[in-house]
Design a protein around this motif. Sequence first.
Motif, PDB file in Angstrom:
ATOM      1  N   SER A 105       0.816  -1.219   0.000  1.00  0.00           N
ATOM      2  CA  SER A 105       0.000   0.000   0.000  1.00  0.00           C
ATOM      3  C   SER A 105       0.844   1.261   0.000  1.00  0.00           C
ATOM      4  O   SER A 105       0.407   2.308  -0.457  1.00  0.00           O
ATOM      5  CB  SER A 105      -0.979  -0.011   1.178  1.00  0.00           C
ATOM      6  OG  SER A 105      -0.264  -0.128   2.382  1.00  0.00           O
ATOM      7  N   SER A 106       2.109   1.187   0.488  1.00  0.00           N
ATOM      8  CA  SER A 106       2.961   2.381   0.536  1.00  0.00           C
ATOM      9  C   SER A 106       3.851   2.544  -0.702  1.00  0.00           C
ATOM     10  O   SER A 106       4.623   3.493  -0.770  1.00  0.00           O
ATOM     11  CB  SER A 106       3.871   2.315   1.772  1.00  0.00           C
ATOM     12  OG  SER A 106       4.830   1.278   1.594  1.00  0.00           O
ATOM     13  N   ASN A 107       3.753   1.627  -1.667  1.00  0.00           N
ATOM     14  CA  ASN A 107       4.681   1.634  -2.806  1.00  0.00           C
ATOM     15  C   ASN A 107       4.201   2.626  -3.875  1.00  0.00           C
ATOM     16  O   ASN A 107       3.623   2.243  -4.903  1.00  0.00           O
ATOM     17  CB  ASN A 107       4.825   0.221  -3.367  1.00  0.00           C
ATOM     18  CG  ASN A 107       5.964   0.097  -4.361  1.00  0.00           C
ATOM     19  OD1 ASN A 107       6.463   1.098  -4.876  1.00  0.00           O
ATOM     20  ND2 ASN A 107       6.358  -1.128  -4.643  1.00  0.00           N
ATOM     21  N   GLU A 108       4.465   3.901  -3.625  1.00  0.00           N
ATOM     22  CA  GLU A 108       3.940   4.945  -4.506  1.00  0.00           C
ATOM     23  C   GLU A 108       4.477   4.852  -5.937  1.00  0.00           C
ATOM     24  O   GLU A 108       3.705   5.019  -6.887  1.00  0.00           O
ATOM     25  CB  GLU A 108       4.205   6.336  -3.922  1.00  0.00           C
ATOM     26  CG  GLU A 108       3.495   6.606  -2.585  1.00  0.00           C
ATOM     27  CD  GLU A 108       1.970   6.486  -2.663  1.00  0.00           C
ATOM     28  OE1 GLU A 108       1.416   6.669  -3.769  1.00  0.00           O
ATOM     29  OE2 GLU A 108       1.341   6.189  -1.632  1.00  0.00           O
ATOM     30  N   PRO A 109       5.808   4.585  -6.148  1.00  0.00           N
ATOM     31  CA  PRO A 109       6.271   4.475  -7.533  1.00  0.00           C
ATOM     32  C   PRO A 109       5.514   3.392  -8.313  1.00  0.00           C
ATOM     33  O   PRO A 109       5.067   3.622  -9.437  1.00  0.00           O
ATOM     34  CB  PRO A 109       7.756   4.125  -7.388  1.00  0.00           C
ATOM     35  CG  PRO A 109       8.143   4.723  -6.081  1.00  0.00           C
ATOM     36  CD  PRO A 109       6.939   4.529  -5.202  1.00  0.00           C
ATOM     37  N   ALA A 110       5.360   2.219  -7.694  1.00  0.00           N
ATOM     38  CA  ALA A 110       4.685   1.127  -8.393  1.00  0.00           C
ATOM     39  C   ALA A 110       3.207   1.447  -8.612  1.00  0.00           C
ATOM     40  O   ALA A 110       2.667   1.226  -9.702  1.00  0.00           O
ATOM     41  CB  ALA A 110       4.844  -0.176  -7.604  1.00  0.00           C
ATOM     42  N   LYS A 111       2.541   1.998  -7.591  1.00  0.00           N
ATOM     43  CA  LYS A 111       1.111   2.330  -7.750  1.00  0.00           C
ATOM     44  C   LYS A 111       0.929   3.337  -8.883  1.00  0.00           C
ATOM     45  O   LYS A 111      -0.006   3.252  -9.672  1.00  0.00           O
ATOM     46  CB  LYS A 111       0.538   2.887  -6.436  1.00  0.00           C
ATOM     47  CG  LYS A 111       0.341   1.804  -5.383  1.00  0.00           C
ATOM     48  CD  LYS A 111      -0.511   2.284  -4.209  1.00  0.00           C
ATOM     49  CE  LYS A 111       0.142   3.370  -3.427  1.00  0.00           C
ATOM     50  NZ  LYS A 111      -0.657   3.867  -2.311  1.00  0.00           N
ATOM     51  N   SER A 112       1.863   4.296  -8.952  1.00  0.00           N
ATOM     52  CA  SER A 112       1.774   5.310  -9.999  1.00  0.00           C
ATOM     53  C   SER A 112       1.965   4.674 -11.382  1.00  0.00           C
ATOM     54  O   SER A 112       1.236   4.990 -12.335  1.00  0.00           O
ATOM     55  CB  SER A 112       2.828   6.386  -9.728  1.00  0.00           C
ATOM     56  OG  SER A 112       2.870   7.296 -10.768  1.00  0.00           O
ATOM     57  N   LEU A 113       2.939   3.749 -11.469  1.00  0.00           N
ATOM     58  CA  LEU A 113       3.161   3.030 -12.731  1.00  0.00           C
ATOM     59  C   LEU A 113       1.883   2.294 -13.149  1.00  0.00           C
ATOM     60  O   LEU A 113       1.433   2.386 -14.294  1.00  0.00           O
ATOM     61  CB  LEU A 113       4.321   2.036 -12.547  1.00  0.00           C
ATOM     62  CG  LEU A 113       4.548   1.020 -13.665  1.00  0.00           C
ATOM     63  CD1 LEU A 113       5.128   1.695 -14.908  1.00  0.00           C
ATOM     64  CD2 LEU A 113       5.501  -0.092 -13.202  1.00  0.00           C
ATOM     65  N   TYR A 114       1.288   1.564 -12.211  1.00  0.00           N
ATOM     66  CA  TYR A 114       0.115   0.747 -12.554  1.00  0.00           C
ATOM     67  C   TYR A 114      -1.080   1.623 -12.939  1.00  0.00           C
ATOM     68  O   TYR A 114      -1.813   1.298 -13.877  1.00  0.00           O
ATOM     69  CB  TYR A 114      -0.242  -0.180 -11.385  1.00  0.00           C
ATOM     70  CG  TYR A 114       0.888  -1.101 -10.974  1.00  0.00           C
ATOM     71  CD1 TYR A 114       1.761  -1.635 -11.919  1.00  0.00           C
ATOM     72  CD2 TYR A 114       1.092  -1.439  -9.636  1.00  0.00           C
ATOM     73  CE1 TYR A 114       2.802  -2.464 -11.553  1.00  0.00           C
ATOM     74  CE2 TYR A 114       2.132  -2.277  -9.263  1.00  0.00           C
ATOM     75  CZ  TYR A 114       2.985  -2.783 -10.221  1.00  0.00           C
ATOM     76  OH  TYR A 114       4.023  -3.614  -9.855  1.00  0.00           O
TER      77      TYR A 114
END
Length: 143
Positions: A105-114
Amino acid sequence: MIRPMTPEDLDQVMEIEKRSYTSGWARATYEKSLASPSCRYLVEEEENRICGYAGIYLAPEEAELFTIACDPKYRRKGIASRLMDALLHILKDENIRAFFLEVRSSNEPAKSLYKKYGFTQTGIRKQYYRDPEEDALLMTLEL
Ligand SMILES: CC(C)(COP(=O)(O)OP(=O)(O)OC[C@H]1O[C@@H](n2cnc3c(N)ncnc32)[C@H](O)[C@@H]1OP(=O)(O)O)[C@@H](O)C(=O)NCCC(=O)NCCS
């Protein structure tokens, strides 16, 4: 250049894995997964150096993103995006309808990519991860 991952790539892949995940996969897990006909792994290679990699599991009409990671030295240069584009080509060829993944839930780079690729949050798994303990967000892309 993006190409399929081979067992010979695993020395470099494991180095990136250690720098990218607090509790990454063991080498043996990669070896087993690479040998599976249901899995596809890709690497991005520049001048004989692996800069990033990604892997998916294919089921009839559905796929799951197992991993996507980029060497910290080469981040924000579009490598993960190129890997995602290549994975989406595979999914199209395989007539996959839904692409799933889990992310801290804290992985902002990955969430942004997805999110950039159109994934939306479709669920949450409480305290799913360890080291550190954290929720997993389930994200889905309908194809
Ligand atoms: C997530 C990760 C794979 C992105 O790789 P990358 O090659 O740097 O990504 P790209 O350069 O292709 O960036 C694509 C998009 O991702 C997002 N992004 C990447 N890094 C970001 C950051 N530090 N902060 C915010 N958004 C970021 C952006 O939306 C970016 O698009 P933009 O450049 O147009 O803003 C990389 O940070 C990584 O290896 N992280 C560790 C492993 C990991 O957490 N994998 C995901 C497991 S679920």
